[in-house]
Design an enzyme around this catalytic site. Structure first.
Site, short mmCIF file in Angstrom:
data_model
loop_
_atom_site.label_atom_id
_atom_site.label_comp_id
_atom_site.label_asym_id
_atom_site.label_seq_id
_atom_site.Cartn_x
_atom_site.Cartn_y
_atom_site.Cartn_z
N GLY A 82 -45.36 -7.69 -38.00
CA GLY A 82 -47.13 -7.12 -37.93
C GLY A 82 -47.71 -6.41 -37.01
O GLY A 82 -48.93 -6.51 -37.24
N GLY A 121 -51.00 -3.64 -37.15
CA GLY A 121 -51.77 -3.90 -37.95
C GLY A 121 -52.72 -3.46 -36.74
O GLY A 121 -52.82 -2.83 -35.33
N GLN A 122 -54.50 -3.54 -37.24
CA GLN A 122 -55.35 -3.62 -36.98
C GLN A 122 -55.29 -5.00 -35.22
O GLN A 122 -55.67 -3.81 -34.08
CB GLN A 122 -56.72 -3.89 -37.69
CG GLN A 122 -58.22 -3.76 -37.09
CD GLN A 122 -58.91 -4.04 -38.06
OE1 GLN A 122 -58.73 -5.14 -38.55
NE2 GLN A 122 -60.26 -3.61 -37.21
N ASP A 139 -42.50 -4.71 -37.04
CA ASP A 139 -43.27 -3.91 -38.32
C ASP A 139 -42.25 -3.72 -39.04
O ASP A 139 -40.96 -2.53 -38.79
CB ASP A 139 -44.76 -3.32 -38.10
CG ASP A 139 -45.87 -3.42 -39.13
OD1 ASP A 139 -45.60 -2.86 -39.92
OD2 ASP A 139 -46.93 -3.49 -38.25
N ILE A 140 -43.34 -3.07 -40.06
CA ILE A 140 -41.97 -2.15 -41.40
C ILE A 140 -42.06 -1.08 -40.95
O ILE A 140 -41.56 -0.34 -41.73
CB ILE A 140 -42.39 -2.27 -42.97
CG1 ILE A 140 -44.09 -2.76 -43.48
CG2 ILE A 140 -41.31 -3.80 -43.04
CD1 ILE A 140 -44.15 -2.85 -44.60
N ARG A 141 -43.04 -0.99 -39.92
CA ARG A 141 -43.17 0.65 -39.97
C ARG A 141 -43.51 0.85 -38.50
O ARG A 141 -43.51 -0.16 -37.53
CB ARG A 141 -44.21 1.57 -40.63
CG ARG A 141 -46.09 0.48 -40.13
CD ARG A 141 -46.90 0.98 -40.67
NE ARG A 141 -47.91 0.03 -40.94
CZ ARG A 141 -49.28 0.53 -40.56
NH1 ARG A 141 -49.30 1.63 -39.88
NH2 ARG A 141 -50.35 -0.17 -39.75
N ASP A 157 -38.80 -6.99 -41.18
CA ASP A 157 -39.45 -7.14 -42.62
C ASP A 157 -39.58 -8.34 -42.10
O ASP A 157 -38.17 -9.27 -42.08
CB ASP A 157 -38.44 -6.74 -44.01
CG ASP A 157 -39.00 -7.34 -44.95
OD1 ASP A 157 -40.70 -8.26 -45.19
OD2 ASP A 157 -38.68 -6.87 -46.21
N TYR A 182 -55.81 -12.88 -52.16
CA TYR A 182 -55.63 -12.85 -50.61
C TYR A 182 -55.89 -14.75 -49.85
O TYR A 182 -55.30 -15.34 -49.52
CB TYR A 182 -56.93 -12.41 -50.28
CG TYR A 182 -56.92 -12.32 -48.45
CD1 TYR A 182 -55.20 -11.80 -48.10
CD2 TYR A 182 -57.54 -12.40 -47.91
CE1 TYR A 182 -55.80 -12.01 -46.21
CE2 TYR A 182 -57.95 -12.24 -46.31
CZ TYR A 182 -57.08 -11.51 -45.94
OH TYR A 182 -57.17 -11.99 -44.62
N LYS A 201 -54.14 -17.65 -48.43
CA LYS A 201 -54.26 -18.27 -47.61
C LYS A 201 -55.41 -19.35 -47.01
O LYS A 201 -54.20 -20.39 -46.43
CB LYS A 201 -55.71 -16.88 -46.60
CG LYS A 201 -55.41 -16.01 -46.02
CD LYS A 201 -54.99 -15.73 -45.23
CE LYS A 201 -54.24 -14.57 -44.50
NZ LYS A 201 -54.10 -14.84 -43.14
N1 NAD Z 1 -58.07 -7.52 -39.81
C1 NAD Z 1 -59.44 -8.92 -40.18
O1 NAD Z 1 -60.47 -8.19 -40.65
C2 NAD Z 1 -59.08 -10.27 -40.71
C3 NAD Z 1 -59.28 -11.00 -40.60
C4 NAD Z 1 -58.93 -12.10 -41.29
C5 NAD Z 1 -57.27 -12.41 -41.50
N2 NAD Z 1 -57.01 -11.39 -41.47
C6 NAD Z 1 -55.70 -11.83 -41.12
O2 NAD Z 1 -55.39 -11.06 -39.57
C7 NAD Z 1 -53.50 -10.69 -39.56
C8 NAD Z 1 -52.95 -9.57 -39.13
O3 NAD Z 1 -54.42 -8.55 -39.85
P1 NAD Z 1 -54.91 -6.72 -40.11
O4 NAD Z 1 -56.31 -6.71 -39.68
O5 NAD Z 1 -54.10 -6.60 -38.35
O6 NAD Z 1 -53.25 -7.00 -41.22
P2 NAD Z 1 -52.93 -5.08 -41.27
O7 NAD Z 1 -52.71 -5.22 -42.34
O8 NAD Z 1 -54.15 -3.94 -40.29
O9 NAD Z 1 -51.84 -5.21 -40.75
C9 NAD Z 1 -51.10 -6.13 -41.14
C10 NAD Z 1 -49.60 -4.93 -40.28
O10 NAD Z 1 -48.16 -5.72 -41.36
C11 NAD Z 1 -47.30 -4.98 -41.90
N3 NAD Z 1 -46.42 -5.15 -42.42
C12 NAD Z 1 -46.27 -5.59 -43.96
N4 NAD Z 1 -45.89 -5.78 -44.84
C13 NAD Z 1 -44.70 -6.34 -43.49
C14 NAD Z 1 -43.49 -6.81 -43.79
N5 NAD Z 1 -42.75 -7.11 -44.78
N6 NAD Z 1 -43.50 -7.45 -42.56
C15 NAD Z 1 -43.50 -6.96 -41.86
N7 NAD Z 1 -44.73 -5.92 -41.04
C16 NAD Z 1 -45.27 -5.87 -42.41
C17 NAD Z 1 -47.78 -3.39 -42.32
O11 NAD Z 1 -47.73 -2.32 -41.59
C18 NAD Z 1 -49.49 -3.82 -40.93
O12 NAD Z 1 -49.09 -3.33 -39.35
C19 NAD Z 1 -53.75 -10.87 -41.17
O13 NAD Z 1 -52.97 -12.24 -41.73
C20 NAD Z 1 -54.74 -11.18 -41.92
O14 NAD Z 1 -55.19 -11.75 -42.72
C21 NAD Z 1 -57.37 -9.96 -40.59
#
Ligand code: NAD
Length: 315
Positions: free
Chosen positions: A9, A12-13, A35-37, A53, A143, A147
């Site tokens: 993953g 992502g952010q 990542d998947i993208r 995945d 969610y 968690k």
């Molecule tokens: N951003 C926040 O504010 C925040 C706060 C608390 C916890 N978190 C946790 O941190 C982690 C990352 O969060 P984020 O904000 O970067 O999320 P995000 O949604 O920005 O990124 C998640 C990434 O996972 C990828 N993904 C989705 N399905 C997938 C799969 N089957 N296989 C591989 N990749 C896959 C998506 O394409 C995406 O790039 C998560 O566990 C989230 O719960 C984030």
């Protein structure tokens, strides 16, 4: 020899900035993003990348074997607001991906796991101010349930099979490099973007909704510092409370107005208000400070300064 790290993953952010920081620290070739993208140009071009995945055990195992991976950072998940729309998909993604890495570690195919939990593990009966590490937890979102369950499994795999899994309960994260992925705290990123683009923002939370937040640089540093710390000193194998700052939409708006005086904010709460109302306002992270010397560096003023400066540079 340098260790090999896999990020699931990674686009992502958090994953984007985490990958770039780990590559800086451990060498581009040793940090495999997946990542998947596809992700940003800087991520795709700075080191190995795989379409992968995280819910497929065989595919993750193949990648682990191919790159001789020792550490996995599991960042793939469906976040709070999106998960309310797709409960079953969220549960499957959030739980299956975690079991895959826990089982890889149980089978000694990897040595160490980082898996983020969230302040969403708490619920409306949890003390809201300075929420303790150990407290009543009755999450009301899909969610949060995923968690909290994940935390229990992490603690179980550590106790029962000696799996070295490390975790923090992230608050809302604020960053400028990558857009947030469908969480309840996303407003705290959108507000800066809209302030610069349009001079106004309509917030989906009420003016006085206090939530714990953190600037991305602190979040990345926390993740890597926890992973690099002495495992014998870690007393928490579910997930550490992690704090930095707390503010309301009204307060972040005022900090933006101090830099952009013409900025205007309006409030139009939607379904995310109920999610935010079930979460803490501030977090007691004294256990993380004690066990692995956690210390945040960014408060609201510094975050606002950085966000506006960096977003202006992108224009
Ligand atoms: N951003 C926040 O504010 C925040 C706060 C608390 C916890 N978190 C946790 O941190 C982690 C990352 O969060 P984020 O904000 O970067 O999320 P995000 O949604 O920005 O990124 C998640 C990434 O996972 C990828 N993904 C989705 N399905 C997938 C799969 N089957 N296989 C591989 N990749 C896959 C998506 O394409 C995406 O790039 C998560 O566990 C989230 O719960 C984030």
């Amino acid at each position: 020899m340098q260790k090999s790290i896999l990020i699931l993953g990674a686009c992502g952010q958090i994953g984007t900035e985490l990958t770039l920081e780990l590559r800086k620290k451990f060498g581009n070739e040793h940090v495999i993003a997946s990542d998947i993208r596809e992700g940003s140009e800087s991520l795709m071009e700075s080191g190995p990348f795989e379409i992968l995945d995280a819910t497929s055990y065989d595919a993750v195992e193949d990648t682990v074997m191919h790159y001789e991976v020792e550490e996995v950072y599991l960042m793939a998940a469906m976040l709070s607001a999106t998960a309310e729309k797709f409960p079953e998909r969220a549960w499957n993604l959030n739980m299956n991906s975690l079991f895959n890495v826990l089982n890889l570690a149980k089978e000694k195919k990897i040595d160490k796991i980082f898996w983020p939990s969230s302040i969403a593990v708490f619920g409306k009966n949890t003390p809201k101010e300075n929420t303790p590490q150990h407290t009543l937890m009755e999450p009301s979102t899909v969610y949060g349930i995923s968690k909290q369950t994940g935390e229990r499994w992490c603690a179980y795999y550590h106790a029962k099979y000696g799996v070295d899994v490390r975790s923090v309960r992230f608050p809302g994260l604020i960053s400028w490099k990558t857009q947030p992925g469908g969480g309840t705290t996303d407003y705290a990123v959108d507000i800066y973007i809209k302030a610069l683009e349009e001079g106004r923002y309509t917030c989906f939370l009420k003016e006085d909704t206090m939530l714990p937040m953190m600037y991305m640089e602190d979040a990345i540093r926390a993740s890597i510092e926890l992973m690099e710390s002495d495992g014998d000193k870690l007393s928490i194998r579910s997930s550490y409370n992690l704090g930095a700052m707390s503010f309301t939409p009204g307060e972040i708006a005022r900090s933006i107005s101090a830099v952009i005086p013409e900025f205007q904010i309006h409030y139009d709460p939607d379904f995310r208000q109920a999610i935010a109302d079930s979460w803490p306002g501030s977090i007691d992270d004294s256990q993380a400070r004690k066990d692995w010397d956690w210390k945040p560096e960014f408060n609201l003023e510094r975050t606002t300064e950085e966000m506006i400066r960096e977003l202006r540079n992108l224009e």
